[in-house]
Design an enzyme around this catalytic site. Sequence first.
Site, PDB file in Angstrom:
ATOM      1  N   HIS A 124       0.817  -1.220   0.000  1.00 49.40           N
ATOM      2  CA  HIS A 124       0.000   0.000   0.000  1.00 49.40           C
ATOM      3  C   HIS A 124       0.849   1.269   0.000  1.00 49.40           C
ATOM      4  CE1 HIS A 124      -3.635  -2.243   0.410  1.00 49.40           C
ATOM      5  NE2 HIS A 124      -3.360  -2.678   1.623  1.00 49.40           N
ATOM      6  N   ASP A 161      -2.933 -10.688  -2.439  1.00 55.34           N
ATOM      7  CA  ASP A 161      -3.502 -10.164  -1.198  1.00 55.34           C
ATOM      8  C   ASP A 161      -4.957  -9.772  -1.441  1.00 55.34           C
ATOM      9  OD1 ASP A 161      -4.087  -7.848   0.807  1.00 55.34           O
ATOM     10  OD2 ASP A 161      -2.199  -8.663   1.554  1.00 55.34           O
TER      11      ASP A 161
END
Length: 307
Positions: A124, A161
């Site tokens: 992220h 993910d």
Amino acid sequence: MLRLYTHASCLQHDPGPAQPESPARLRAVLQALDHDRFAAIDRVEAPRATREQLLRVHTPEHVERILAIAPDEGTVRLDEDTLMSPGSAQAALRAAGAVVAAVDAVLGADGGQAFCAVRPPGHHATPDRAMGFCLFNNVAVGAAHAIAEHGLKRVAIADFDVHHGNGTQDIFAREPRVLFISSHQMPLYPETGRADERGVGNIVNAPLSPGDGSYEFRELWESTLIPKLHAFKPQLLLISAGFDAHRNDPLADLRLGSEDYAWITQRLVDVARAHAQGRLVSTLEGGYNLLALSTSAAAHVGELLEA
């Protein structure tokens, strides 16, 4: 040959008892790999990433900001989800450095595969922002290193993910030497990863819906994502290995099991064998139910060990 990169510093990043991204996650993974089945793994201490390596994907302001935060005690909050403790900066340096060292190793004369059991996670983190538990973008640092230091022209990043790797996408959206492909739940944090987000043709997002399970996941990879990887013919395959699409994970709503992580690992190993002489580096991202995380990571590493 399979190498395992980790470092005790990665256990010293402690964002506090209310945070699901805790040191217990890494302990669970390492305990799962402390088994006779994994005795043949070459265990390596992860080095620190250098500023030069970090600056290939992050702004100088971001790197200096993260390295300057060193509270004597307690935590410093960067956003709602992302905190730093006294050991966080060193953990982040080791996490990124692990992927760099793994890239160097698998691109060396012995080749092989590597798994980086590190935290904080990374996918992220954008060029100029820490977010979603992530400080530096570990997999992106490794990909950029492969291009800059090894001269590779085609590096692929496969991200399974449950959350979209928005930072990895942001970093490489205009870099045709990197293919970023991702399966992830939508809607879900960070609210990115639509199929129409394509970069310069090097971004492939394949969203899954809440409640989707093994069938939908495998069909998506088999019909869409694996063919994209084969068409790209990567010289190196990197994996953002998040295990939070497991049916028991508390932060999302997909319904995978550890057997699905074994399956996707097998398919990605096949890609690496076909185009990259088997050279593959995987790094830990999410996974927040400790039992699901440990069994899924063991299934993933077990397949890498047999590659």
